[in-house]
Design a protein around this motif. Structure first.
Motif, short mmCIF file in Angstrom:
data_model
loop_
_atom_site.label_atom_id
_atom_site.label_comp_id
_atom_site.label_asym_id
_atom_site.label_seq_id
_atom_site.Cartn_x
_atom_site.Cartn_y
_atom_site.Cartn_z
N PRO A 87 0.84 -1.20 0.00
CA PRO A 87 0.00 0.00 0.00
C PRO A 87 0.87 1.25 0.00
O PRO A 87 2.02 1.23 0.47
N ALA A 88 0.35 2.33 -0.54
CA ALA A 88 1.11 3.58 -0.64
C ALA A 88 1.75 3.94 0.70
O ALA A 88 1.08 3.97 1.73
N GLY A 89 3.05 4.16 0.68
CA GLY A 89 3.77 4.60 1.86
C GLY A 89 4.27 3.51 2.79
O GLY A 89 5.08 3.76 3.68
N SER A 90 3.81 2.26 2.59
CA SER A 90 4.17 1.16 3.48
C SER A 90 5.30 0.32 2.91
O SER A 90 5.41 0.14 1.69
N THR A 91 6.13 -0.24 3.79
CA THR A 91 7.19 -1.17 3.37
C THR A 91 6.84 -2.61 3.77
O THR A 91 7.70 -3.48 3.76
N ILE A 92 5.58 -2.83 4.12
CA ILE A 92 5.08 -4.17 4.43
C ILE A 92 4.01 -4.54 3.42
O ILE A 92 3.01 -3.82 3.26
N ALA A 93 4.20 -5.65 2.72
CA ALA A 93 3.25 -6.07 1.70
C ALA A 93 1.96 -6.57 2.33
O ALA A 93 1.96 -7.16 3.42
N THR A 94 0.84 -6.34 1.65
CA THR A 94 -0.46 -6.81 2.13
C THR A 94 -1.14 -7.76 1.15
O THR A 94 -2.22 -8.26 1.42
N ARG A 95 -0.49 -8.00 0.02
CA ARG A 95 -1.04 -8.93 -0.97
C ARG A 95 0.12 -9.61 -1.67
O ARG A 95 1.17 -8.98 -1.92
N VAL A 96 -0.05 -10.88 -2.00
CA VAL A 96 1.01 -11.63 -2.67
C VAL A 96 0.42 -12.41 -3.85
O VAL A 96 -0.66 -13.00 -3.75
N TYR A 97 1.14 -12.38 -4.96
CA TYR A 97 0.78 -13.13 -6.16
C TYR A 97 1.78 -14.28 -6.32
O TYR A 97 2.98 -14.08 -6.18
N GLY A 98 1.25 -15.48 -6.57
CA GLY A 98 2.13 -16.61 -6.88
C GLY A 98 2.33 -17.61 -5.77
O GLY A 98 2.93 -18.66 -5.98
N GLN A 99 1.86 -17.32 -4.57
CA GLN A 99 2.06 -18.22 -3.43
C GLN A 99 0.76 -18.58 -2.73
O GLN A 99 0.74 -18.92 -1.54
N GLY A 100 -0.35 -18.50 -3.45
CA GLY A 100 -1.63 -18.89 -2.88
C GLY A 100 -2.01 -18.14 -1.62
O GLY A 100 -2.65 -18.70 -0.72
N GLY A 101 -1.58 -16.88 -1.55
CA GLY A 101 -1.92 -16.06 -0.40
C GLY A 101 -0.94 -16.12 0.75
O GLY A 101 -1.05 -15.36 1.71
N SER A 102 0.06 -17.01 0.66
CA SER A 102 1.04 -17.16 1.74
C SER A 102 2.23 -16.23 1.57
O SER A 102 2.83 -16.16 0.50
N PHE A 103 2.59 -15.55 2.66
CA PHE A 103 3.77 -14.69 2.66
C PHE A 103 5.02 -15.42 3.16
O PHE A 103 6.09 -14.84 3.22
N THR A 104 4.88 -16.68 3.54
CA THR A 104 6.01 -17.41 4.14
C THR A 104 6.49 -18.56 3.28
O THR A 104 7.30 -19.37 3.72
N THR A 105 6.02 -18.64 2.04
CA THR A 105 6.51 -19.65 1.10
C THR A 105 7.03 -18.97 -0.16
O THR A 105 6.66 -17.83 -0.47
N ASN A 106 7.90 -19.69 -0.88
CA ASN A 106 8.44 -19.13 -2.14
C ASN A 106 8.57 -20.21 -3.21
O ASN A 106 9.47 -20.16 -4.05
#
Length: 378
Positions: A83-102
């Motif tokens: 989101p504008a101004g943030s350095t923390i992602a709130t949406r991920v593409y390619g990992q089925g919604g998981s921020f802890t897999t790659n």
């Protein structure tokens, strides 16, 4: 009499100086960092573990009209939305919604999977385009969705990833890297291993124009016909200006080419001293005119150009129409140095920068590949 004339001259000089516009020097020290938990002196891949805050090898990015940032996080096989101004992602593409897999192609090749993303673009409606290199396709996601609705390069299939499926054609792709969309919704894709850039009319997945192959959709020859204003050798990222003129980073030719809108013949070159028939890395020595394996590019609203000069560990700024840079990022103002992390890892250093992007206010962001971070300059 002399004193009177002197006074008049002095006043005139003051008036003239006041009328001269004063330009602030470019800020070449970053004020924001993504991927290192706020630290400018670390470059750890996935610092703290794979998360909504971590990055491993950011290769491209783009801002939408609302100031939100999309980052192609290549080694994590995902695209992150900040989101504008943030350095923390709130949406991920390619990992089925998981921020802890790659995982590459998590769950299998599908409209939700990604394998090594290299380019991103956003159109006027907020739809996201991702160059899914190792799947030999470009995916289009409706605004806000992480499931693609359209695919380029696989004949409409979301479950195949064949290089040049069906043979080299106006429908095939072989490791697409760059993607750009003009104001009418027409799409440009740099088809790296086919040594060409393809143009697709609005909503069509069949190209109708080709750059780099002399008009042929069935060849992929390196520098076809010799190094020229019509040839390409591993074109990487691409961009368009407000008039839909095209800029292509021609990686192995160590140059950036400018094509007038609608033309497949370049009329201007950066990195080769004005020559369209040479491809020497750092031609004439490291300077404000040379390039060594450039990769990324951006153009601001005034037509000024930013180039990520990968092998020189710097980003160069060129005034509109010029092939001589006037500002350098990553080398403390020196146009003759190319040291990786010159002076140590800091808010002023770069290590193989891969891409550049500009936000709505014209602020520069650099995708600092081997430092596993994105830097923002204001």
């Amino acid at each position: 009499m002399f004193k009177k004339i002197g006074s008049i001259v002095f006043v005139m000089i003051i008036v003239l100086l006041a009328a001269v516009p004063v330009y602030a020097a470019a800020v070449t020290t970053a004020s924001k960092v993504y991927g290192q938990g706020g630290s400018f002196t670390t470059n750890t891949a996935n610092k703290g573990g794979i998360s909504a805050k971590s990055i491993e090898y950011p290769v491209a990015g783009v801002f939408d009209k609302n100031g939100n940032l999309y980052v192609a996080d290549a080694n994590n096989n995902r695209v992150l939305f900040y989101p504008a101004g943030s350095t923390i992602a709130t949406r991920v593409y390619g990992q089925g919604g998981s921020f802890t897999t790659n995982t590459a192609n998590k769950g299998g090749i599908s409209a939700k999977s990604i394998d090594y993303p290299w380019g991103v673009a956003v159109d006027g409606s907020g739809n996201l385009y991702v160059s899914d290199c190792d799947n030999n396709r470009v995916l289009v996601y409706p605004a806000g969705s992480t499931t693609a609705l359209r695919v380029y390069g696989q004949g409409g299939s979301f479950t195949t990833n064949t290089p040049n499926k069906g043979g080299i054609s106006a429908n095939s792709l072989y490791c697409p890297i760059g993607v750009a969309v003009d104001k009418k919704g027409n799409v440009y894709i740099s088809d790296v291993d086919n040594n060409r850039v393809l143009y697709y009319p609005f909503r069509s997945t069949t190209a109708t124009r080709v750059y780099g192959q002399g008009g042929s959709f069935t060849t992929n020859t390196v520098n076809k016909g010799g190094i020229s204003a019509d040839s390409l050798y591993y074109p990487s990222l691409i961009t368009l200006d407000k008039n839909s003129n095209v800029y292509v980073v021609d990686y192995f030719n160590n140059r950036v080419l400018y094509y007038p809108s609608g033309s497949t013949t370049a009329t201007r070159v950066a990195g080769q001293g004005g020559s369209l028939t040479t491809n020497t890395a750092n031609k004439g020595g490291i300077s404000a005119k040379s390039l060594s394996y450039p990769w990324g590019i951006a153009v601001d609203g005034s037509g000024n150009l930013y180039v990520a000069d990968y092998d020189n560990n710097r980003v160069l700024y060129y005034p509109m129409g010029s092939s001589t840079a006037t500002t350098v990022y990553g080398q403390f103002g020196s146009f003759t140095a190319n040291t990786a992390n010159n002076g140590g890892i800091s808010a002023s250093s770069l290590y193989y920068p891969l891409a550049v992007a500009l936000d709505g206010s014209g602020n520069l962001y650099v995708f600092d590949g081997d430092n596993n971070r994105v830097l923002g300059y204001k």
